[in-house]
Scaffold this motif. Structure first.
Motif, PDB file in Angstrom:
ATOM      1  N   GLY A 119       0.811  -1.211   0.000  1.00 37.52           N
ATOM      2  CA  GLY A 119       0.000   0.000   0.000  1.00 37.52           C
ATOM      3  C   GLY A 119       0.845   1.262   0.000  1.00 37.52           C
ATOM      4  N   GLY A 120       0.284   2.316   0.621  1.00 34.70           N
ATOM      5  CA  GLY A 120       0.981   3.585   0.691  1.00 34.70           C
ATOM      6  C   GLY A 120       1.402   3.915   2.106  1.00 34.70           C
ATOM      7  N   VAL A 121       1.982   5.105   2.266  1.00 33.79           N
ATOM      8  CA  VAL A 121       2.391   5.608   3.582  1.00 33.79           C
ATOM      9  C   VAL A 121       1.719   6.959   3.797  1.00 33.79           C
ATOM     10  CG1 VAL A 121       4.304   6.384   5.021  1.00 33.79           C
ATOM     11  CG2 VAL A 121       4.608   4.403   3.526  1.00 33.79           C
ATOM     12  N   GLU A 122       1.072   7.118   4.968  1.00 32.70           N
ATOM     13  CA  GLU A 122       0.357   8.352   5.281  1.00 32.70           C
ATOM     14  C   GLU A 122       0.749   8.858   6.665  1.00 32.70           C
ATOM     15  OE1 GLU A 122      -3.819   7.781   5.085  1.00 32.70           O
ATOM     16  OE2 GLU A 122      -3.800   6.932   3.063  1.00 32.70           O
ATOM     17  N   THR A 123       0.959  10.154   6.781  1.00 35.86           N
ATOM     18  CA  THR A 123       1.078  10.825   8.065  1.00 35.86           C
ATOM     19  C   THR A 123       0.392  12.185   7.959  1.00 35.86           C
ATOM     20  OG1 THR A 123       3.118  12.092   7.678  1.00 35.86           O
ATOM     21  CG2 THR A 123       3.379   9.806   8.400  1.00 35.86           C
ATOM     22  N   VAL A 124       0.184  12.814   9.095  1.00 32.45           N
ATOM     23  CA  VAL A 124      -0.202  14.227   9.113  1.00 32.45           C
ATOM     24  C   VAL A 124       0.970  15.031   9.659  1.00 32.45           C
ATOM     25  CG1 VAL A 124      -1.791  15.966  10.026  1.00 32.45           C
ATOM     26  CG2 VAL A 124      -2.653  13.722   9.375  1.00 32.45           C
ATOM     27  N   ASN A 125       1.348  14.764  10.909  1.00 33.54           N
ATOM     28  CA  ASN A 125       2.454  15.460  11.551  1.00 33.54           C
ATOM     29  C   ASN A 125       3.558  14.455  11.876  1.00 33.54           C
ATOM     30  OD1 ASN A 125       0.903  17.941  11.730  1.00 33.54           O
ATOM     31  ND2 ASN A 125      -0.239  16.929  13.353  1.00 33.54           N
ATOM     32  N   GLY A 126       4.292  14.050  10.893  1.00 38.43           N
ATOM     33  CA  GLY A 126       5.350  13.086  11.120  1.00 38.43           C
ATOM     34  C   GLY A 126       6.176  12.889   9.869  1.00 38.43           C
ATOM     35  N   SER A 127       7.463  12.659  10.038  1.00 35.95           N
ATOM     36  CA  SER A 127       8.352  12.457   8.905  1.00 35.95           C
ATOM     37  C   SER A 127       8.174  11.063   8.324  1.00 35.95           C
ATOM     38  CB  SER A 127       9.805  12.672   9.327  1.00 35.95           C
ATOM     39  OG  SER A 127      10.171  11.736  10.329  1.00 35.95           O
ATOM     40  N   ILE A 128       8.570  10.900   7.076  1.00 35.32           N
ATOM     41  CA  ILE A 128       8.520   9.622   6.378  1.00 35.32           C
ATOM     42  C   ILE A 128       9.890   9.366   5.776  1.00 35.32           C
ATOM     43  CG2 ILE A 128       7.526   8.364   4.429  1.00 35.32           C
ATOM     44  CD1 ILE A 128       4.957  10.019   4.852  1.00 35.32           C
ATOM     45  N   GLY A 129      10.438   8.172   6.035  1.00 32.79           N
ATOM     46  CA  GLY A 129      11.729   7.816   5.475  1.00 32.79           C
ATOM     47  C   GLY A 129      11.722   6.412   4.911  1.00 32.79           C
ATOM     48  N   LEU A 130      12.209   6.262   3.692  1.00 31.03           N
ATOM     49  CA  LEU A 130      12.322   4.961   3.031  1.00 31.03           C
ATOM     50  C   LEU A 130      13.763   4.765   2.589  1.00 31.03           C
ATOM     51  CD1 LEU A 130       9.255   5.241   0.596  1.00 31.03           C
ATOM     52  CD2 LEU A 130       9.233   4.355   2.943  1.00 31.03           C
ATOM     53  N   VAL A 131      14.292   3.558   2.785  1.00 34.99           N
ATOM     54  CA  VAL A 131      15.623   3.225   2.288  1.00 34.99           C
ATOM     55  C   VAL A 131      15.519   1.935   1.478  1.00 34.99           C
ATOM     56  CG1 VAL A 131      18.027   2.754   2.866  1.00 34.99           C
ATOM     57  CG2 VAL A 131      16.668   4.259   4.348  1.00 34.99           C
ATOM     58  N   ASP A 132      15.880   1.990   0.210  1.00 34.75           N
ATOM     59  CA  ASP A 132      15.845   0.810  -0.654  1.00 34.75           C
ATOM     60  C   ASP A 132      14.536   0.046  -0.471  1.00 34.75           C
ATOM     61  OD1 ASP A 132      16.573  -1.196  -2.392  1.00 34.75           O
ATOM     62  OD2 ASP A 132      17.898  -2.225  -0.972  1.00 34.75           O
ATOM     63  N   THR A 133      13.435   0.756  -0.599  1.00 38.85           N
ATOM     64  CA  THR A 133      12.103   0.202  -0.337  1.00 38.85           C
ATOM     65  C   THR A 133      11.217   0.375  -1.561  1.00 38.85           C
ATOM     66  OG1 THR A 133      12.182   0.509   2.051  1.00 38.85           O
ATOM     67  CG2 THR A 133      10.014   0.525   1.045  1.00 38.85           C
ATOM     68  N   ASP A 134      10.408  -0.634  -1.843  1.00 38.27           N
ATOM     69  CA  ASP A 134       9.434  -0.581  -2.924  1.00 38.27           C
ATOM     70  C   ASP A 134       8.060  -0.330  -2.318  1.00 38.27           C
ATOM     71  OD1 ASP A 134       7.457  -1.516  -4.940  1.00 38.27           O
ATOM     72  OD2 ASP A 134       9.243  -2.051  -6.069  1.00 38.27           O
ATOM     73  N   LEU A 135       7.453   0.788  -2.686  1.00 34.01           N
ATOM     74  CA  LEU A 135       6.158   1.192  -2.158  1.00 34.01           C
ATOM     75  C   LEU A 135       5.123   1.110  -3.270  1.00 34.01           C
ATOM     76  CD1 LEU A 135       4.951   2.384   0.511  1.00 34.01           C
ATOM     77  CD2 LEU A 135       5.272   4.644  -0.504  1.00 34.01           C
ATOM     78  N   GLY A 136       4.140   0.203  -3.100  1.00 32.29           N
ATOM     79  CA  GLY A 136       3.149   0.005  -4.140  1.00 32.29           C
ATOM     80  C   GLY A 136       2.192   1.171  -4.305  1.00 32.29           C
ATOM     81  N   GLY A 137       1.925   1.902  -3.235  1.00 29.43           N
ATOM     82  CA  GLY A 137       1.050   3.065  -3.287  1.00 29.43           C
ATOM     83  C   GLY A 137       1.845   4.354  -3.289  1.00 29.43           C
ATOM     84  N   GLY A 138       1.215   5.410  -2.766  1.00 29.89           N
ATOM     85  CA  GLY A 138       1.862   6.710  -2.739  1.00 29.89           C
ATOM     86  C   GLY A 138       2.184   7.165  -1.331  1.00 29.89           C
ATOM     87  N   ILE A 139       2.752   8.356  -1.248  1.00 30.98           N
ATOM     88  CA  ILE A 139       3.067   9.012   0.023  1.00 30.98           C
ATOM     89  C   ILE A 139       2.141  10.208   0.171  1.00 30.98           C
ATOM     90  CG2 ILE A 139       4.783  10.386   1.246  1.00 30.98           C
ATOM     91  CD1 ILE A 139       6.924   8.574   0.049  1.00 30.98           C
ATOM     92  N   GLU A 140       1.464  10.300   1.321  1.00 34.10           N
ATOM     93  CA  GLU A 140       0.585  11.427   1.602  1.00 34.10           C
ATOM     94  C   GLU A 140       0.900  11.982   2.981  1.00 34.10           C
ATOM     95  OE1 GLU A 140      -3.545  11.186   0.598  1.00 34.10           O
ATOM     96  OE2 GLU A 140      -3.254   9.286  -0.445  1.00 34.10           O
ATOM     97  N   THR A 141       1.038  13.299   3.069  1.00 31.15           N
ATOM     98  CA  THR A 141       1.306  13.931   4.348  1.00 31.15           C
ATOM     99  C   THR A 141       0.849  15.384   4.285  1.00 31.15           C
ATOM    100  OG1 THR A 141       2.986  14.323   6.055  1.00 31.15           O
ATOM    101  CG2 THR A 141       3.679  14.596   3.764  1.00 31.15           C
TER     102      THR A 141
END
Length: 225
Positions: A119-141
């Motif tokens: 899926g994706g990654v969602e936050t409102v008040n928080g950082s997002i970090g990916l390292v060598d990662t495959d994300l099937g969805g999107g990033i929303e913040t």
């Protein structure tokens, strides 16, 4: 970002778990007050608590993990579904396989090397970090920094939502920093409804960018400011 899904669902969990048994016959674990731990190599179903953290050991397999007031920590080579919290962070080790979304409201999300998130990654008040990662969805913040680190692939774009009235004071404290790192790839649109500082490595690839101007960098890490 569909926070209407996150918050009411969490309230429903709190009401439902108040009368639920601590451990269901299916291997689900449900609590109102207290942390949940799954040891290395163990299997479990849905893990749900209201006031407590969730810790999942190396090589474990779980159906999903959800808490309201607590963080979720995941070891290496874990297989899981959705990971969701409201007030807490999500941090996973290497070689994660997650079939669902990773979401939090007030907290960060970090996925280490070898992650594969359906899926994706969602936050409102928080950082997002990916390292060598495959994300099937999107990033929303809304207010968090985002780093799509080295060799990562985000298939659903990046969306920064404009802060609503109740988030204005938080959003005005700093301008979010967005980094698309070496050999990283972001498919789909990068849409920014608020001001950000966007760094894109010379070896990275992105979709169309709206609402921000990309600053190219060619060093291993972007400028500090």
């Amino acid at each position: 970002m569909n926070r209407n899904r996150i918050l009411p669902a969490s309230l429903a969990v709190a009401l439902a778990l108040a009368v639920a048994p601590a451990v269901a016959a299916t291997g689900d674990v449900s609590k109102v007050n207290g942390s949940i731990s799954v040891d290395d190599g163990e299997q479990a179903g849905a893990l749900e608590t209201v006031n407590g953290s969730i810790n999942i050991g190396d090589r474990a397999r779980v159906g999903s993990a959800e808490t309201v007031n607590g963080s979720i920590k995941v070891g290496d080579t874990v297989n899981t579904g959705t990971l969701e919290t409201v007030n807490g962070s999500i941090r996973t080790g290497r070689n994660l396989t997650a079939k669902g979304d990773l979401s939090t409201v007030n907290g960060s999300v970090f996925v280490d090397r070898g992650g594969n998130v359906g899926g994706g990654v969602e936050t409102v008040n928080g950082s997002i970090g990916l390292v060598d990662t495959d994300l099937g969805g999107g990033i929303e913040t809304v207010n968090g920094d985002v780093t799509v680190g080295v060799d990562s692939h985000v298939r659903g774009g990046i969306h920064y939502e404009k802060p609503r009235t109740q988030w204005v004071s938080i959003g005005e404290r700093k301008i979010p920093r967005v980094v698309i790192g070496p050999n990283a790839r972001v498919d789909g649109a990068l849409t920014f409804e608020r001001e950000v500082v966007l760094y894109v490595h010379g070896t990275a690839r992105t979709g169309a960018i709206t609402g921000a101007k990309a600053i190219r960098y060619d060093t291993p890490a972007p400028p500090e400011k």
